[in-house]
Design a protein around this motif. Structure first.
Motif, PDB file in Angstrom:
ATOM      1  N   TRP A 435       0.850  -1.190   0.000  1.00  0.00           N
ATOM      2  CA  TRP A 435       0.000   0.000   0.000  1.00  0.00           C
ATOM      3  C   TRP A 435       0.886   1.240   0.000  1.00  0.00           C
ATOM      4  N   ALA A 436       0.800   1.999  -1.093  1.00  0.00           N
ATOM      5  CA  ALA A 436       1.697   3.137  -1.259  1.00  0.00           C
ATOM      6  C   ALA A 436       1.158   4.405  -0.612  1.00  0.00           C
ATOM      7  N   ILE A 437      -0.173   4.539  -0.512  1.00  0.00           N
ATOM      8  CA  ILE A 437      -0.740   5.830  -0.101  1.00  0.00           C
ATOM      9  C   ILE A 437      -2.069   5.621   0.608  1.00  0.00           C
ATOM     10  N   GLY A 438      -2.294   6.431   1.615  1.00  0.00           N
ATOM     11  CA  GLY A 438      -3.591   6.534   2.260  1.00  0.00           C
ATOM     12  C   GLY A 438      -3.936   7.991   2.474  1.00  0.00           C
ATOM     13  N   TRP A 439      -5.243   8.270   2.530  1.00  0.00           N
ATOM     14  CA  TRP A 439      -5.723   9.628   2.785  1.00  0.00           C
ATOM     15  C   TRP A 439      -5.237  10.603   1.712  1.00  0.00           C
ATOM     16  N   ALA A 440      -5.327  10.152   0.453  1.00  0.00           N
ATOM     17  CA  ALA A 440      -4.975  10.988  -0.693  1.00  0.00           C
ATOM     18  C   ALA A 440      -6.237  11.498  -1.372  1.00  0.00           C
ATOM     19  N   ASN A 452      -7.917   4.172  -8.306  1.00  0.00           N
ATOM     20  CA  ASN A 452      -8.193   4.666  -6.954  1.00  0.00           C
ATOM     21  C   ASN A 452      -8.626   3.482  -6.093  1.00  0.00           C
ATOM     22  N   GLN A 453      -7.734   3.035  -5.230  1.00  0.00           N
ATOM     23  CA  GLN A 453      -7.998   1.865  -4.407  1.00  0.00           C
ATOM     24  C   GLN A 453      -8.061   2.257  -2.931  1.00  0.00           C
ATOM     25  N   GLN A 454      -8.865   1.536  -2.178  1.00  0.00           N
ATOM     26  CA  GLN A 454      -9.114   1.894  -0.777  1.00  0.00           C
ATOM     27  C   GLN A 454      -8.392   0.950   0.168  1.00  0.00           C
ATOM     28  N   PRO A 455      -7.418   1.473   0.932  1.00  0.00           N
ATOM     29  CA  PRO A 455      -6.712   0.620   1.886  1.00  0.00           C
ATOM     30  C   PRO A 455      -7.618   0.260   3.061  1.00  0.00           C
ATOM     31  N   PRO A 456      -7.368  -0.859   3.702  1.00  0.00           N
ATOM     32  CA  PRO A 456      -8.126  -1.193   4.911  1.00  0.00           C
ATOM     33  C   PRO A 456      -7.968  -0.100   5.970  1.00  0.00           C
ATOM     34  N   TYR A 459      -8.923   5.846   3.623  1.00  0.00           N
ATOM     35  CA  TYR A 459      -9.667   6.300   2.447  1.00  0.00           C
ATOM     36  C   TYR A 459      -8.726   6.954   1.447  1.00  0.00           C
ATOM     37  N   ASN A 460      -9.091   6.887   0.183  1.00  0.00           N
ATOM     38  CA  ASN A 460      -8.553   7.714  -0.886  1.00  0.00           C
ATOM     39  C   ASN A 460      -9.745   8.245  -1.675  1.00  0.00           C
ATOM     40  N   TRP A 461      -9.649   9.493  -2.128  1.00  0.00           N
ATOM     41  CA  TRP A 461     -10.778  10.146  -2.795  1.00  0.00           C
ATOM     42  C   TRP A 461     -10.376  10.660  -4.182  1.00  0.00           C
ATOM     43  N   VAL A 462     -11.247  10.514  -5.156  1.00  0.00           N
ATOM     44  CA  VAL A 462     -11.153  11.189  -6.452  1.00  0.00           C
ATOM     45  C   VAL A 462     -12.436  11.995  -6.593  1.00  0.00           C
ATOM     46  N   ILE A 463     -12.317  13.321  -6.591  1.00  0.00           N
ATOM     47  CA  ILE A 463     -13.484  14.204  -6.476  1.00  0.00           C
ATOM     48  C   ILE A 463     -13.485  15.224  -7.616  1.00  0.00           C
ATOM     49  N   GLY A 464     -14.602  15.298  -8.332  1.00  0.00           N
ATOM     50  CA  GLY A 464     -14.761  16.306  -9.377  1.00  0.00           C
ATOM     51  C   GLY A 464     -13.811  16.129 -10.538  1.00  0.00           C
ATOM     52  N   CYS A 465     -13.386  14.910 -10.796  1.00  0.00           N
ATOM     53  CA  CYS A 465     -12.347  14.663 -11.785  1.00  0.00           C
ATOM     54  C   CYS A 465     -12.929  14.103 -13.080  1.00  0.00           C
ATOM     55  N   VAL A 466     -12.152  14.225 -14.144  1.00  0.00           N
ATOM     56  CA  VAL A 466     -12.527  13.722 -15.463  1.00  0.00           C
ATOM     57  C   VAL A 466     -11.485  12.700 -15.897  1.00  0.00           C
ATOM     58  N   GLY A 467     -11.933  11.542 -16.342  1.00  0.00           N
ATOM     59  CA  GLY A 467     -11.035  10.491 -16.792  1.00  0.00           C
ATOM     60  C   GLY A 467     -11.628   9.132 -16.471  1.00  0.00           C
ATOM     61  N   LEU A 468     -11.021   8.091 -16.987  1.00  0.00           N
ATOM     62  CA  LEU A 468     -11.573   6.742 -16.902  1.00  0.00           C
ATOM     63  C   LEU A 468     -11.127   6.033 -15.628  1.00  0.00           C
ATOM     64  N   PRO A 469     -12.054   5.703 -14.722  1.00  0.00           N
ATOM     65  CA  PRO A 469     -11.681   4.882 -13.568  1.00  0.00           C
ATOM     66  C   PRO A 469     -11.355   3.459 -13.993  1.00  0.00           C
ATOM     67  N   GLU A 484     -12.447  -0.280  -4.436  1.00  0.00           N
ATOM     68  CA  GLU A 484     -12.205   1.056  -4.951  1.00  0.00           C
ATOM     69  C   GLU A 484     -12.322   2.091  -3.848  1.00  0.00           C
ATOM     70  N   GLY A 485     -11.517   3.136  -3.978  1.00  0.00           N
ATOM     71  CA  GLY A 485     -11.683   4.299  -3.132  1.00  0.00           C
ATOM     72  C   GLY A 485     -12.918   5.076  -3.554  1.00  0.00           C
ATOM     73  N   ILE A 486     -13.101   6.241  -2.973  1.00  0.00           N
ATOM     74  CA  ILE A 486     -14.292   7.050  -3.226  1.00  0.00           C
ATOM     75  C   ILE A 486     -14.154   7.821  -4.531  1.00  0.00           C
ATOM     76  N   TYR A 487     -15.142   7.687  -5.414  1.00  0.00           N
ATOM     77  CA  TYR A 487     -15.309   8.559  -6.572  1.00  0.00           C
ATOM     78  C   TYR A 487     -16.516   9.442  -6.293  1.00  0.00           C
ATOM     79  N   ASP A 488     -16.309  10.725  -6.250  1.00  0.00           N
ATOM     80  CA  ASP A 488     -17.354  11.680  -5.877  1.00  0.00           C
ATOM     81  C   ASP A 488     -17.489  12.715  -6.989  1.00  0.00           C
TER      82      ASP A 488
END
Length: 522
Positions: A435-440, A452-456, A459-469, A484-488
């Motif tokens: 796991w490389a990153i958390g709370w990104a 965008n993957q969610q560690p145990p 959380y990781n968030w992708v918010i208001g973004c454009v592109g292919l999950p 998956e992490g959060i896509y908002d």
């Protein structure tokens, strides 16, 4: 300027994924302008930021503490103390002599002076070193070219050793759970601490936590891989002490769960000496010969900082270096950096043009053009905040936090049209990066792809973004697909346009965003 943070519980959002897989692809062609709102951070009619919390109180942190002097402070213009003109042959000795001469001058308001390189070509066969506080190496714009020749080396180093000395015993933290993004903790004994103390907060890496994270099962080529051992630590300054409750100056980038931290998390007062403060590099071009090499071969690199506090790199153009800029230290701004490659590196292992190995780092309006690179990577156990603000990276590359549990990254308003933004589990890659990153957070970005993957427990968030999950298993595995992490609000830009600038304005006022180079931000 004080601001109010309003909280709303978000237990129902724990499993929120608005768009995934091909469903996401149908919504990623164009960001929709307007007043779209995030579920996690909103701006109310009084221009106050409202934060949604998880059921345990975690929230997106205030990233505005990233940058020189802790954010919102204009980079200084330092008076000239010495001038250097180009000569035939290796210019390194002349430049170093000028720097060493300025190092003997007294500090005035934190600075000794600037060593200014005149316009022209400065052939340099060795590293230029700044090892004392208060010195700036300044060119005369892109007309000043440091032309790297000779054996592979780093063009410029801003480095000095740091000594850390404990000033108190280690005091246990008694909270059952400290949410990420908060700034308060409870200690067993408050008598050791007063406002203004520098402290180190240490979280043990326990076998129970490693197992909880699924990182006890990393095996590559039949050999067990070690994710992380020892401790995770971050430095903070005590802001207030009220009874046994301590408030720190910069929020936590990670959570602290007593279920996985036995022995307990501790706080210890420390004193640091050495290092260098208030130093920078600005207004020049660093030019290396084309290097079509693997990252394990010798190569020219541009800039390294270590032991630096309150420093900067600005208006620097860099050509054809490999593993170009590595930033270690605290409260550093890298602004208007332009890195370009005319040839890619070769091999599966990719270099990192920007390497973030410190805390409170701001990369502002940086540009990279090149293939087969990590545009930004993080080091092991790095605790932010680290912010990429309004950067544009073109070519076949990735913003990819890289190894062994970094925390507290914001990618804000960045454009990666040919590559990806990855918050991921790197598994056995690199001898167990895991796991490389958390709370990104990726906020209002545009990229070709997102992983965008969610560690145990995080959380990781992708918010208001454009592109292919995308959704993938851990590297070298075909299944299971990782959560998956959060896509908002995916495919639709949200307000505020910049999370970092809105947080900065909310904390320090409009003058802070202007000092960062932005006016009229919302």
């Amino acid at each position: 300027m004080q601001h109010t943070i309003l909280y709303k519980n978000a237990a129902t959002l724990l499993a929120l994924v608005l768009f995934t897989g091909t469903a996401g692809a149908q919504k990623t062609t164009q960001a929709v302008p307007g007043n779209n709102k995030s579920h996690w951070v909103q701006m109310n009619t009084r221009e106050q930021l409202e934060y949604t919390t998880t059921s345990r109180g975690d929230r997106i942190m205030d990233f505005s503490y990233a940058g020189y002097e802790g954010g919102g402070v204009k980079l200084p213009e330092v008076k000239v103390a010495a001038r250097v003109y180009p000569v035939a042959g290796d210019n390194t000795p002349n430049i170093q002599k000028a720097i060493d001469s300025v190092a003997k001058l007294p500090l005035e308001n934190g600075f000794r002076g600037a060593v200014v390189l005149a316009a022209g070509d400065f052939e340099c066969m060795q590293t230029i070193s700044i090892a004392h506080s208060g010195i700036v190496l300044r060119g005369s714009g892109i007309a000043t070219r440091i032309r790297m020749t000779g054996a592979p080396h780093v063009a410029i180093r801003l480095e000095a050793p740091v000594q850390t000395r404990p000033m108190s015993s280690k005091v246990p933290v008694t909270d059952v759970y400290i949410p990420s993004g908060t700034d308060v903790m409870t200690v067993a004994d408050d008598k050791e601490f007063t406002a203004g103390d520098l402290v180190v907060i240490t979280k043990p890496v326990t076998p129970e936590w490693v197992q909880f994270m699924g990182m006890d099962r990393l095996v590559r080529d039949g050999k067990k891989q070690t994710w992380i051992t020892g401790e995770l630590s971050l430095e903070r300054t005590v802001k207030t002490v009220r009874g046994n409750r301590i408030t720190i100056d910069v929020p936590f980038t990670d959570n602290y769960d007593a279920a996985f931290t036995k022995p307990a998390v501790t706080v210890q007062k420390i004193v640091k000496t050495g290092g260098l403060q208030h130093a920078g590099v600005e207004d020049l071009l660093i030019d290396a010969p084309e290097q079509s090499v693997t990252i394990s071969q010798g190569h020219h690199s541009a800039i390294r900082t270590r032991g630096l506090t309150d420093g900067w790199i600005r208006n620097v153009q860099i050509r054809n270096t490999v593993n170009s800029v590595g930033i270690g230290g605290r409260r550093i701004t890298v602004a208007d950096l332009d890195i370009r490659h005319t040839v890619p590196t070769v091999g599966a292992a990719k270099p990192a043009d920007l390497s973030a190995d410190g805390a409170q780092l701001l990369f502002n309006r940086c540009a990279i053009q090149g293939d087969n690179v990590f545009f930004l990577a993080t080091g092991a156990k790095v605790s932010g905040p680290i912010v990429l603000l309004h950067c544009t990276f073109t070519g076949n590359g990735w913003i990819q936090p890289h190894q062994r549990w970094a925390t507290g990254l914001l990618v804000d308003g960045c454009n990666v049209p040919d590559g990806g933004i990855d918050f991921m589990n790197r598994g056995e890659m690199g001898s167990g990066h895991g796991w490389a990153i958390g709370w990104a957070v990726a906020w209002n970005c545009r990229a070709k792809t997102y992983l965008n993957q969610q560690p145990p427990g995080a959380y990781n968030w992708v918010i208001g973004c454009v592109g292919l999950p995308q959704q993938r298993a851990m590297p070298f595995d075909k299944e299971p697909l990782l959560p998956e992490g959060i896509y908002d609000a995916h495919g639709a830009a949200v307000i505020p346009a910049s999370l970092y600038l809105a947080q900065l304005k909310s904390r320090l006022g409009g003058q802070a965003t202007e000092a960062t180079g932005y006016t009229g931000t919302k």
